[in-house]
Design a protein around this motif. Structure first.
Motif, PDB file in Angstrom:
ATOM      1  N   SER A 157      94.722  79.584  51.970  1.00 22.96           N
ATOM      2  CA  SER A 157      93.685  79.766  52.129  1.00 22.96           C
ATOM      3  C   SER A 157      92.294  79.476  51.529  1.00 22.96           C
ATOM      4  CB  SER A 157      93.481  81.121  52.752  1.00 22.96           C
ATOM      5  OG  SER A 157      93.748  81.945  52.058  1.00 22.96           O
ATOM      6  N   GLU A 158      92.410  80.050  50.307  1.00 21.37           N
ATOM      7  CA  GLU A 158      91.297  79.889  49.625  1.00 21.37           C
ATOM      8  C   GLU A 158      91.037  77.973  49.191  1.00 21.37           C
ATOM      9  OE1 GLU A 158      88.074  80.995  48.140  1.00 21.37           O
ATOM     10  OE2 GLU A 158      88.919  82.289  49.741  1.00 21.37           O
ATOM     11  N   LEU A 159      92.238  77.563  48.687  1.00 22.38           N
ATOM     12  CA  LEU A 159      92.220  76.236  48.176  1.00 22.38           C
ATOM     13  C   LEU A 159      92.110  75.341  49.837  1.00 22.38           C
ATOM     14  CD1 LEU A 159      94.678  75.687  46.034  1.00 22.38           C
ATOM     15  CD2 LEU A 159      92.466  76.119  45.515  1.00 22.38           C
ATOM     16  N   GLU A 160      92.392  75.621  50.935  1.00 23.22           N
ATOM     17  CA  GLU A 160      91.731  74.850  52.480  1.00 23.22           C
ATOM     18  C   GLU A 160      91.197  75.458  52.222  1.00 23.22           C
ATOM     19  OE1 GLU A 160      94.867  77.145  55.048  1.00 23.22           O
ATOM     20  OE2 GLU A 160      96.633  75.795  54.696  1.00 23.22           O
ATOM     21  N   ARG A 161      90.443  75.954  52.394  1.00 22.81           N
ATOM     22  CA  ARG A 161      88.433  77.180  52.657  1.00 22.81           C
ATOM     23  C   ARG A 161      87.456  75.449  51.845  1.00 22.81           C
ATOM     24  NH1 ARG A 161      84.625  79.047  50.236  1.00 22.81           N
ATOM     25  NH2 ARG A 161      85.649  79.696  48.168  1.00 22.81           N
ATOM     26  N   LEU A 162      87.718  75.734  50.119  1.00 18.85           N
ATOM     27  CA  LEU A 162      86.940  74.841  49.974  1.00 18.85           C
ATOM     28  C   LEU A 162      87.871  73.451  49.789  1.00 18.85           C
ATOM     29  CD1 LEU A 162      88.370  76.275  45.232  1.00 18.85           C
ATOM     30  CD2 LEU A 162      86.051  76.352  46.975  1.00 18.85           C
ATOM     31  N   GLY A 163      88.848  72.760  50.194  1.00 18.41           N
ATOM     32  CA  GLY A 163      88.842  71.873  50.496  1.00 18.41           C
ATOM     33  C   GLY A 163      87.801  71.829  51.791  1.00 18.41           C
ATOM     34  N   GLU A 164      87.174  71.843  52.582  1.00 18.95           N
ATOM     35  CA  GLU A 164      86.527  72.176  53.759  1.00 18.95           C
ATOM     36  C   GLU A 164      85.113  71.675  53.661  1.00 18.95           C
ATOM     37  OE1 GLU A 164      88.368  71.062  56.609  1.00 18.95           O
ATOM     38  OE2 GLU A 164      89.653  70.885  55.919  1.00 18.95           O
ATOM     39  N   ALA A 169      78.427  69.278  47.091  1.00 20.16           N
ATOM     40  CA  ALA A 169      77.554  70.020  46.929  1.00 20.16           C
ATOM     41  C   ALA A 169      77.707  70.852  45.294  1.00 20.16           C
ATOM     42  CB  ALA A 169      77.778  70.415  47.909  1.00 20.16           C
ATOM     43  N   GLU A 170      76.300  71.586  44.480  1.00 16.86           N
ATOM     44  CA  GLU A 170      76.849  71.882  43.018  1.00 16.86           C
ATOM     45  C   GLU A 170      77.514  72.800  43.699  1.00 16.86           C
ATOM     46  OE1 GLU A 170      73.750  74.445  40.343  1.00 16.86           O
ATOM     47  OE2 GLU A 170      73.171  72.356  41.272  1.00 16.86           O
ATOM     48  N   THR A 172      79.934  73.747  45.613  1.00 20.02           N
ATOM     49  CA  THR A 172      81.131  73.326  46.034  1.00 20.02           C
ATOM     50  C   THR A 172      81.904  73.218  44.509  1.00 20.02           C
ATOM     51  OG1 THR A 172      81.131  72.317  47.447  1.00 20.02           O
ATOM     52  CG2 THR A 172      82.668  71.864  46.715  1.00 20.02           C
ATOM     53  N   ARG A 173      81.291  72.631  43.606  1.00 19.51           N
ATOM     54  CA  ARG A 173      82.407  72.142  42.451  1.00 19.51           C
ATOM     55  C   ARG A 173      82.169  73.703  40.949  1.00 19.51           C
ATOM     56  NH1 ARG A 173      85.107  69.103  39.766  1.00 19.51           N
ATOM     57  NH2 ARG A 173      86.101  70.922  38.733  1.00 19.51           N
ATOM     58  N   THR A 174      80.666  74.552  41.422  1.00 19.07           N
ATOM     59  CA  THR A 174      80.802  75.781  40.784  1.00 19.07           C
ATOM     60  C   THR A 174      82.247  76.633  41.357  1.00 19.07           C
ATOM     61  OG1 THR A 174      78.658  75.649  40.590  1.00 19.07           O
ATOM     62  CG2 THR A 174      80.051  77.668  40.640  1.00 19.07           C
ATOM     63  N   GLU A 175      82.607  76.472  42.553  1.00 21.34           N
ATOM     64  CA  GLU A 175      83.541  77.486  42.875  1.00 21.34           C
ATOM     65  C   GLU A 175      84.735  77.058  42.668  1.00 21.34           C
ATOM     66  OE1 GLU A 175      83.770  79.282  46.967  1.00 21.34           O
ATOM     67  OE2 GLU A 175      82.177  78.276  47.551  1.00 21.34           O
ATOM     68  N   VAL A 176      85.096  75.637  42.543  1.00 21.04           N
ATOM     69  CA  VAL A 176      86.366  74.670  41.689  1.00 21.04           C
ATOM     70  C   VAL A 176      86.298  75.198  40.280  1.00 21.04           C
ATOM     71  CG1 VAL A 176      86.998  72.554  40.775  1.00 21.04           C
ATOM     72  CG2 VAL A 176      86.029  73.082  43.605  1.00 21.04           C
ATOM     73  N   ASP A 177      85.489  74.885  40.061  1.00 22.33           N
ATOM     74  CA  ASP A 177      85.213  75.716  38.134  1.00 22.33           C
ATOM     75  C   ASP A 177      86.097  76.713  38.227  1.00 22.33           C
ATOM     76  OD1 ASP A 177      84.284  72.934  37.716  1.00 22.33           O
ATOM     77  OD2 ASP A 177      82.463  73.666  38.041  1.00 22.33           O
ATOM     78  N   GLN A 178      85.533  77.550  38.559  1.00 24.59           N
ATOM     79  CA  GLN A 178      85.460  78.921  39.157  1.00 24.59           C
ATOM     80  C   GLN A 178      87.648  79.388  39.268  1.00 24.59           C
ATOM     81  OE1 GLN A 178      83.200  80.989  41.914  1.00 24.59           O
ATOM     82  NE2 GLN A 178      81.362  81.149  39.461  1.00 24.59           N
ATOM     83  N   MET A 179      87.766  78.891  40.036  1.00 22.51           N
ATOM     84  CA  MET A 179      89.481  78.527  40.933  1.00 22.51           C
ATOM     85  C   MET A 179      90.291  78.052  39.916  1.00 22.51           C
ATOM     86  SD  MET A 179      91.024  79.267  42.842  1.00 22.51           S
ATOM     87  CE  MET A 179      90.082  80.064  44.067  1.00 22.51           C
ATOM     88  N   ILE A 180      89.629  77.374  38.731  1.00 24.43           N
ATOM     89  CA  ILE A 180      90.859  76.470  38.097  1.00 24.43           C
ATOM     90  C   ILE A 180      90.953  77.831  36.712  1.00 24.43           C
ATOM     91  CG2 ILE A 180      90.388  75.158  35.875  1.00 24.43           C
ATOM     92  CD1 ILE A 180      89.144  72.910  38.161  1.00 24.43           C
ATOM     93  N   ASP A 217      72.677  66.556  32.712  1.00 24.17           N
ATOM     94  CA  ASP A 217      71.858  67.609  33.952  1.00 24.17           C
ATOM     95  C   ASP A 217      72.755  68.166  34.566  1.00 24.17           C
ATOM     96  OD1 ASP A 217      73.352  65.641  34.927  1.00 24.17           O
ATOM     97  OD2 ASP A 217      71.952  65.295  37.222  1.00 24.17           O
ATOM     98  N   ALA A 218      74.009  67.696  34.608  1.00 24.76           N
ATOM     99  CA  ALA A 218      75.237  69.058  35.548  1.00 24.76           C
ATOM    100  C   ALA A 218      75.265  70.396  34.571  1.00 24.76           C
ATOM    101  CB  ALA A 218      76.364  68.041  36.236  1.00 24.76           C
ATOM    102  N   LYS A 219      75.494  69.837  33.419  1.00 24.22           N
ATOM    103  CA  LYS A 219      75.381  70.871  32.619  1.00 24.22           C
ATOM    104  C   LYS A 219      74.748  72.504  32.043  1.00 24.22           C
ATOM    105  CE  LYS A 219      78.513  68.588  29.009  1.00 24.22           C
ATOM    106  NZ  LYS A 219      78.672  68.524  27.497  1.00 24.22           N
ATOM    107  N   LYS A 220      72.757  71.188  32.653  1.00 30.03           N
ATOM    108  CA  LYS A 220      71.926  72.211  33.003  1.00 30.03           C
ATOM    109  C   LYS A 220      71.794  72.753  34.014  1.00 30.03           C
ATOM    110  CE  LYS A 220      68.797  68.889  29.459  1.00 30.03           C
ATOM    111  NZ  LYS A 220      67.342  68.067  30.361  1.00 30.03           N
ATOM    112  N   ARG A 221      72.835  72.835  34.893  1.00 31.95           N
ATOM    113  CA  ARG A 221      72.219  73.119  35.942  1.00 31.95           C
ATOM    114  C   ARG A 221      73.501  74.764  35.677  1.00 31.95           C
ATOM    115  NH1 ARG A 221      71.972  67.996  38.558  1.00 31.95           N
ATOM    116  NH2 ARG A 221      74.798  67.907  39.279  1.00 31.95           N
ATOM    117  N   MET A 222      74.868  73.627  35.220  1.00 23.81           N
ATOM    118  CA  MET A 222      76.013  75.433  35.194  1.00 23.81           C
ATOM    119  C   MET A 222      75.111  76.174  34.009  1.00 23.81           C
ATOM    120  SD  MET A 222      78.887  72.998  35.013  1.00 23.81           S
ATOM    121  CE  MET A 222      79.711  72.222  36.344  1.00 23.81           C
TER     122      MET A 222
END
Length: 224
Positions: A157-164, A169-170, A172-180, A217-222
């Motif tokens: 269900s978490e993967l389905e939620r991420l897919g929507e 969005a920054e 979203t990328r953060t959540e995907v990284d955390q899931m990985i 620039d993305a690394k700085k945001r992270m």
């Protein structure tokens, strides 16, 4: 005229003529489509690899061959990166993984560079089953992709939620990284993909590649 002697030659001529009249679209492989007009976006087939940017010519029998000359690349300004229909890719991976013995349900999240798979496994050897699920994905994805798996139904269900969520969005990328990171830390990932790649297809010395390869620039945001 000797009819019996002439018959074999007549058959050869008839077969040759028939072959020459065969519609080239029915050929197993298109030999050269260089001079033919490329299809528009509307004309392109809705297939697994949505090659809109390259405009590959549709061949009705399911095979296609594309010839590219050096001048073509110069005219296009370089190599075109193919876009991928991620929803179709995720669906194909889920179907293939679910067809494995001891896998009863699979959810797949496909991004631009990785595939995350959560599945319900019933086998005793979790490591072996994880390897089979991973390899089912590797058989379908582009070579630059990485695969992460988890035998946990709750993550589906978490993967389905991420897919929507909005892909750009920054958050979203953060959540995907955390899931990985969660998948790697808590679930079997199978065998190494190769002698120079780890279990997820990351090259040696490039763990957390999805952050290491991010633009500055993305690394700085992270916060790196």
């Amino acid at each position: 005229m000797n009819i019996k002697k002439a018959t074999p030659w007549l058959l050869i001529l008839l077969c040759t003529a028939a072959c020459q009249q065969t519609d080239s679209d029915q050929a197993l492989y298109k030999r050269d489509t260089h001079d033919e007009p490329r299809l528009t976006t509307e004309q392109l087939p809705n297939n697994l690899y949505d090659t809109n940017s390259a405009g590959l010519r549709k061949v009705e029998n399911g095979y296609a061959a594309e010839r590219v000359r050096e001048q073509d690349l110069l005219n296009r300004g370089g190599v075109a990166s193919p876009s991928i229909n991620k929803r179709h890719l995720a669906g194909a991976i889920s179907e293939l993984a679910t067809s494995i013995d001891d896998v009863s349900d699979t959810t797949t999240l496909a991004t631009d560079k990785e595939v995350l798979i959560a599945y319900q496994g019933n086998g005793d050897d979790r490591e072996e089953l994880a390897d089979q699920v991973k390899k089912s994905a590797l058989s379908l994805i582009p070579r630059w992709y990485h695969v992460y798996v988890a035998d946990d139904a709750d993550l589906q269900s978490e993967l389905e939620r991420l897919g929507e969520l909005p892909a750009e969005a920054e958050a979203t990328r953060t959540e995907v990284d955390q899931m990985i990171e969660h998948m790697i830390a808590n679930y079997p990932q199978g065998e190494k993909v190769s002698t120079v790649e780890n279990e997820n297809g990351e090259r040696n010395g490039q763990s957390k590649w999805y952050k290491d390869s991010a633009p500055q620039d993305a690394k700085k945001r992270m916060g790196q």
